[in-house]
Design an enzyme around this catalytic site. Structure first.
Site, PDB file in Angstrom:
ATOM      1  N   ASP A  39      10.140 -33.935 -40.958  1.00  0.00           N
ATOM      2  CA  ASP A  39       8.934 -34.055 -40.142  1.00  0.00           C
ATOM      3  C   ASP A  39       8.795 -35.483 -39.644  1.00  0.00           C
ATOM      4  O   ASP A  39       9.260 -36.437 -40.297  1.00  0.00           O
ATOM      5  CB  ASP A  39       7.690 -33.682 -40.958  1.00  0.00           C
ATOM      6  CG  ASP A  39       6.551 -33.176 -40.087  1.00  0.00           C
ATOM      7  OD1 ASP A  39       6.045 -33.967 -39.260  1.00  0.00           O
ATOM      8  OD2 ASP A  39       6.161 -32.008 -40.233  1.00  0.00           O
ATOM      9  N   ASP A  65      12.694 -36.551 -36.186  1.00  0.00           N
ATOM     10  CA  ASP A  65      12.157 -36.369 -34.844  1.00  0.00           C
ATOM     11  C   ASP A  65      13.033 -35.322 -34.175  1.00  0.00           C
ATOM     12  O   ASP A  65      14.183 -35.603 -33.833  1.00  0.00           O
ATOM     13  CB  ASP A  65      12.202 -37.689 -34.065  1.00  0.00           C
ATOM     14  CG  ASP A  65      11.733 -37.558 -32.624  1.00  0.00           C
ATOM     15  OD1 ASP A  65      11.476 -36.413 -32.163  1.00  0.00           O
ATOM     16  OD2 ASP A  65      11.641 -38.588 -31.926  1.00  0.00           O
ATOM     17  N   VAL A  66      12.526 -34.125 -34.030  1.00  0.00           N
ATOM     18  CA  VAL A  66      13.360 -33.018 -33.563  1.00  0.00           C
ATOM     19  C   VAL A  66      13.830 -33.192 -32.121  1.00  0.00           C
ATOM     20  O   VAL A  66      14.733 -32.478 -31.673  1.00  0.00           O
ATOM     21  CB  VAL A  66      12.642 -31.654 -33.711  1.00  0.00           C
ATOM     22  CG1 VAL A  66      12.363 -31.348 -35.175  1.00  0.00           C
ATOM     23  CG2 VAL A  66      11.376 -31.586 -32.869  1.00  0.00           C
ATOM     24  N   ASN A  92      10.778 -24.851 -37.131  1.00  0.00           N
ATOM     25  CA  ASN A  92       9.351 -24.560 -37.024  1.00  0.00           C
ATOM     26  C   ASN A  92       8.581 -25.584 -36.199  1.00  0.00           C
ATOM     27  O   ASN A  92       7.559 -25.250 -35.591  1.00  0.00           O
ATOM     28  CB  ASN A  92       8.751 -24.497 -38.438  1.00  0.00           C
ATOM     29  CG  ASN A  92       7.250 -24.579 -38.424  1.00  0.00           C
ATOM     30  OD1 ASN A  92       6.552 -23.596 -38.145  1.00  0.00           O
ATOM     31  ND2 ASN A  92       6.718 -25.766 -38.706  1.00  0.00           N
ATOM     32  N   TYR A 161       3.035 -23.685 -22.833  1.00  0.00           N
ATOM     33  CA  TYR A 161       3.410 -23.323 -24.200  1.00  0.00           C
ATOM     34  C   TYR A 161       4.136 -21.978 -24.225  1.00  0.00           C
ATOM     35  O   TYR A 161       5.176 -21.832 -24.868  1.00  0.00           O
ATOM     36  CB  TYR A 161       2.147 -23.262 -25.054  1.00  0.00           C
ATOM     37  CG  TYR A 161       2.384 -22.873 -26.502  1.00  0.00           C
ATOM     38  CD1 TYR A 161       2.983 -23.755 -27.389  1.00  0.00           C
ATOM     39  CD2 TYR A 161       1.980 -21.627 -26.983  1.00  0.00           C
ATOM     40  CE1 TYR A 161       3.175 -23.409 -28.719  1.00  0.00           C
ATOM     41  CE2 TYR A 161       2.173 -21.274 -28.310  1.00  0.00           C
ATOM     42  CZ  TYR A 161       2.772 -22.171 -29.172  1.00  0.00           C
ATOM     43  OH  TYR A 161       2.976 -21.823 -30.490  1.00  0.00           O
ATOM     44  N   LYS A 165       7.942 -21.179 -25.590  1.00  0.00           N
ATOM     45  CA  LYS A 165       8.198 -20.246 -26.683  1.00  0.00           C
ATOM     46  C   LYS A 165       9.043 -19.051 -26.214  1.00  0.00           C
ATOM     47  O   LYS A 165       9.778 -18.454 -27.010  1.00  0.00           O
ATOM     48  CB  LYS A 165       6.875 -19.779 -27.298  1.00  0.00           C
ATOM     49  CG  LYS A 165       6.180 -20.883 -28.100  1.00  0.00           C
ATOM     50  CD  LYS A 165       7.060 -21.383 -29.244  1.00  0.00           C
ATOM     51  CE  LYS A 165       6.352 -22.362 -30.152  1.00  0.00           C
ATOM     52  NZ  LYS A 165       7.182 -22.770 -31.309  1.00  0.00           N
ATOM     53  N   VAL A 196      -2.976 -17.903 -35.960  1.00  0.00           N
ATOM     54  CA  VAL A 196      -3.282 -18.242 -37.352  1.00  0.00           C
ATOM     55  C   VAL A 196      -4.249 -19.422 -37.331  1.00  0.00           C
ATOM     56  O   VAL A 196      -4.039 -20.383 -36.587  1.00  0.00           O
ATOM     57  CB  VAL A 196      -1.999 -18.624 -38.122  1.00  0.00           C
ATOM     58  CG1 VAL A 196      -2.322 -18.975 -39.570  1.00  0.00           C
ATOM     59  CG2 VAL A 196      -0.973 -17.495 -38.049  1.00  0.00           C
ATOM     60  N   THR A 198      -4.672 -22.233 -38.436  1.00  0.00           N
ATOM     61  CA  THR A 198      -4.226 -23.556 -38.852  1.00  0.00           C
ATOM     62  C   THR A 198      -4.917 -24.585 -37.961  1.00  0.00           C
ATOM     63  O   THR A 198      -5.716 -24.236 -37.084  1.00  0.00           O
ATOM     64  CB  THR A 198      -2.710 -23.677 -38.690  1.00  0.00           C
ATOM     65  OG1 THR A 198      -2.385 -23.422 -37.312  1.00  0.00           O
ATOM     66  CG2 THR A 198      -1.968 -22.686 -39.574  1.00  0.00           C
TER      67      THR A 198
END
Length: 267
Positions: A39, A65-66, A92, A161, A165, A196, A198
């Site tokens: 992360d 860092d993806v 994720n 977004y 996705k 969700v 979150t």
């Protein structure tokens, strides 16, 4: 034989400092896997790993860092060295920035493309290099990419977004085909989580009010529940258990698939 038992498996979970990523890491540890959390949030990521260690699980943290190729190479190398192999990668990490098409901000879209699309693509690249025959792990394995119900249904305020996705879905299927044809022994699947509550999900509901699409965040959530046959929002555990399933031998003949975990919202 328990086909959901992941004892002896080694996993890297991106975006595992919080939310769905932290839930996935916890579920993998609970199923017996050793996990490294990757992360960009270093303090939160270390805290998440330490919390798993306190439950008796094997868990560690690596800065990742993806969006950066070199960061991926270092993180995968660290995971292989620390865990003694790599069998599972959960892509994720993701960001959601709401906005109307008429007000589209190029910088916001580029940010989502970098994290949600490039981040997953680089994750696939380095997971393959580690897990294919001749790689430093070299035993095959499973990759689980996190897409979204936004890839399967139109929903206002999240065009950028949803586009990113949807790209995760396509990356998943092409990567699965390449892995099979080239004999990598790596299964590649994705999840389509529903909403969700979150931090990200709660902010999304609030954005719907800010954008004038719903009179309140509560109304937006209520309509989402109304569109969901099971009549509730998703929970982190719903998504985390599905990650375990796709990573386990219970899904041994499943690759190139997208699994809706949305209570029926996207059907």
């Amino acid at each position: 034989m328990n086909v959901y038992d992941l004892t002896g498996r080694k996993a890297l979970v991106t975006g595992g400092a919080q939310g769905l990523g932290a839930g996935a890491a916890e579920a993998l540890v609970r199923a017996g896997a050793a996990v490294v959390i990757g992360d960009i949030q270093e303090d939160a990521g270390r805290a998440s790993a330490e919390a798993l260690q306190k439950t008796g699980g094997t868990a560690g943290f690596v800065p990742l860092d993806v969006t950066d190729d070199a960061s991926w190479e270092a993180a995968v190398g660290h995971a292989v060295d620390e865990l003694g192999g790599l069998d599972i990668v959960v892509n994720n990490a993701g960001v959601e920035i709401s906005g109307l098409v008429v007000d589209l901000d190029p910088a916001d879209v580029r940010r989502m493309l970098d994290v949600n699309v490039l981040g997953v693509a680089l994750g696939l690249k380095h997971a393959f290099r580690a897990m294919r025959p001749g790689g430093p792990a070299g035993r095959g394995g499973a990759i689980v990419n996190i897409s979204s119900v936004a890839a399967t249904i139109p929903f206002p305020g999240i065009a950028g977004y949803a586009a990113t996705k949807s790209a995760v879905d396509r990356l998943t299927r092409v990567a699965a085909l390449e892995s099979g044809k080239l004999g990598y022994g790596v299964r590649v699947n994705c999840l389509y989580p529903g909403l969700v509550p979150t931090q990200m999900g709660t902010r999304l509901a609030q954005d719907m009010e800010t954008l004038g699409l719903w009179p309140s965040a509560e109304a937006a959530v209520g309509d989402v529940i109304g569109l969901t046959p099971l009549g509730r929002l998703g929970e982190v555990s719903d998504m985390a258990d599905a990650v375990v399933f796709l990573a386990s031998d219970a899904a041994r003949f499943i690759t190139g698939a997208g699994l809706p975990v949305d209570g029926g919202m996207g059907m």
